[in-house]
Motif scaffolding. Structure first.
Motif, PDB file in Angstrom:
ATOM      1  N   GLN A 160      39.464 -27.544  17.959  1.00 48.75           N
ATOM      2  CA  GLN A 160      38.173 -27.782  17.301  1.00 48.75           C
ATOM      3  C   GLN A 160      37.140 -28.337  18.273  1.00 48.75           C
ATOM      4  OE1 GLN A 160      39.722 -30.721  14.442  1.00 48.75           O
ATOM      5  NE2 GLN A 160      38.260 -32.204  15.215  1.00 48.75           N
ATOM      6  N   ASN A 161      37.577 -29.069  19.281  1.00 46.76           N
ATOM      7  CA  ASN A 161      36.640 -29.616  20.262  1.00 46.76           C
ATOM      8  C   ASN A 161      36.266 -28.610  21.346  1.00 46.76           C
ATOM      9  OD1 ASN A 161      36.194 -32.284  19.252  1.00 46.76           O
ATOM     10  ND2 ASN A 161      38.276 -32.812  19.859  1.00 46.76           N
ATOM     11  N   ARG A 162      36.925 -27.458  21.346  1.00 45.15           N
ATOM     12  CA  ARG A 162      36.583 -26.398  22.295  1.00 45.15           C
ATOM     13  C   ARG A 162      35.567 -25.415  21.723  1.00 45.15           C
ATOM     14  NH1 ARG A 162      41.829 -24.194  25.639  1.00 45.15           N
ATOM     15  NH2 ARG A 162      42.233 -26.091  26.845  1.00 45.15           N
ATOM     16  N   HIS A 163      35.272 -25.535  20.445  1.00 49.32           N
ATOM     17  CA  HIS A 163      34.430 -24.526  19.784  1.00 49.32           C
ATOM     18  C   HIS A 163      33.268 -25.202  19.054  1.00 49.32           C
ATOM     19  CE1 HIS A 163      37.260 -21.241  20.626  1.00 49.32           C
ATOM     20  NE2 HIS A 163      38.202 -22.142  20.413  1.00 49.32           N
ATOM     21  N   LEU A 164      32.399 -25.825  19.804  1.00 48.87           N
ATOM     22  CA  LEU A 164      31.286 -26.573  19.213  1.00 48.87           C
ATOM     23  C   LEU A 164      30.308 -25.646  18.486  1.00 48.87           C
ATOM     24  CD1 LEU A 164      30.582 -29.205  22.019  1.00 48.87           C
ATOM     25  CD2 LEU A 164      31.973 -29.450  19.948  1.00 48.87           C
ATOM     26  N   LEU A 165      30.073 -24.458  19.024  1.00 41.49           N
ATOM     27  CA  LEU A 165      29.167 -23.514  18.360  1.00 41.49           C
ATOM     28  C   LEU A 165      29.737 -23.095  17.006  1.00 41.49           C
ATOM     29  CD1 LEU A 165      26.639 -21.806  18.352  1.00 41.49           C
ATOM     30  CD2 LEU A 165      27.895 -20.020  19.608  1.00 41.49           C
ATOM     31  N   THR A 166      31.039 -22.842  16.966  1.00 43.96           N
ATOM     32  CA  THR A 166      31.696 -22.516  15.698  1.00 43.96           C
ATOM     33  C   THR A 166      31.578 -23.676  14.719  1.00 43.96           C
ATOM     34  OG1 THR A 166      33.277 -21.048  16.785  1.00 43.96           O
ATOM     35  CG2 THR A 166      33.876 -21.876  14.604  1.00 43.96           C
ATOM     36  N   ASN A 167      31.715 -24.903  15.243  1.00 43.86           N
ATOM     37  CA  ASN A 167      31.591 -26.086  14.382  1.00 43.86           C
ATOM     38  C   ASN A 167      30.209 -26.170  13.749  1.00 43.86           C
ATOM     39  OD1 ASN A 167      34.126 -26.595  15.325  1.00 43.86           O
ATOM     40  ND2 ASN A 167      33.581 -28.385  16.546  1.00 43.86           N
TER      41      ASN A 167
END
Length: 212
Positions: free
Chosen positions: A142-149
């Motif tokens: 989850q911390n690798r995909h900030l745009l997805t977040n």
């Protein structure tokens, strides 16, 4: 064109139907079954995305519900134990106008919301050796995909606004829409891990959790 419309209609009806099963199993289990139901929900929606493969919604939902019940339920209870004091801390910070505590609680809540959003789809797709490993890898992903977040937060905000300002009947559409949007965004984020595992020596319907 006709086949495209049929596929679209099938996908929509499958997504709506699986959300009915999700609500039914969650509330019949007095919300204790919420985690297992959510894992089963995403398992079905991910399958619905495969347009060339028909989805046996009821069968797949309950097979996943039973198979992942233990892990999903424990994770769900852990999330409740984490989020409950955070909510109290947030209200306390607001009442005391403590800006530092409020910012800290909001940052923590953000990470918990992301953990909640990612973990059940990850359980639905990947295998892992332990619950600790599932939680650890979920946090790393989850911390690798900030745009997805950001997309996930935006989707949640749209649904909340819809629930608040649209007629109540629209909730029948908004809840399945949110589930679909979350699965859609996470499918794109998790697909690289799935593809990497497909090229590994492991073969099976599920995939071992990618070692980060």
């Amino acid at each position: 064109m006709e086949n495209t419309l049929k596929d679209f209609y099938r996908q929509v009806t499958d997504v709506i139907y699986v959300h009915f099963l999700w609500i039914l199993t969650s509330f019949l289990g007095v919300l204790i079954t919420f985690g297992a139901a959510t894992t089963a929900l995403y398992k079905v929606i991910f399958q619905v995305f495969k347009k060339d493969e028909p989805t046996q919604v009821t069968k797949l939902f309950f097979e996943t519900f039973v198979k992942e019940f233990k892990e999903s339920t424990i994770v769900w209870l852990i999330l409740i134990l984490i989020v409950t004091p955070l909510i109290f801390m947030t209200f306390y910070a607001i009442n005391q106008t403590n800006l530092f505590l409020l910012v800290a609680s909001m940052v923590c809540l953000y990470h918990v919301v992301m953990l909640f959003t990612y973990v059940f789809p990850i359980i639905a797709i990947f295998k892992s050796n332990s619950i600790f490993e599932t939680l650890k890898n979920t946090i790393l992903i989850q911390n690798r995909h900030l745009l997805t977040n950001l997309k996930l937060i935006g989707s949640l905000a749209i649904i909340i606004l819809g629930i608040l300002y649209l007629p109540n009947v629209f909730i029948l559409v908004l809840i399945p829409l949110y589930g679909f949007l979350v699965a859609f965004h996470l499918k794109n984020a998790l697909n690289p891990y799935v593809e990497k595992l497909k090229t590994s020596e492991y073969k099976g319907d599920d995939y071992e959790l990618f070692k980060l």
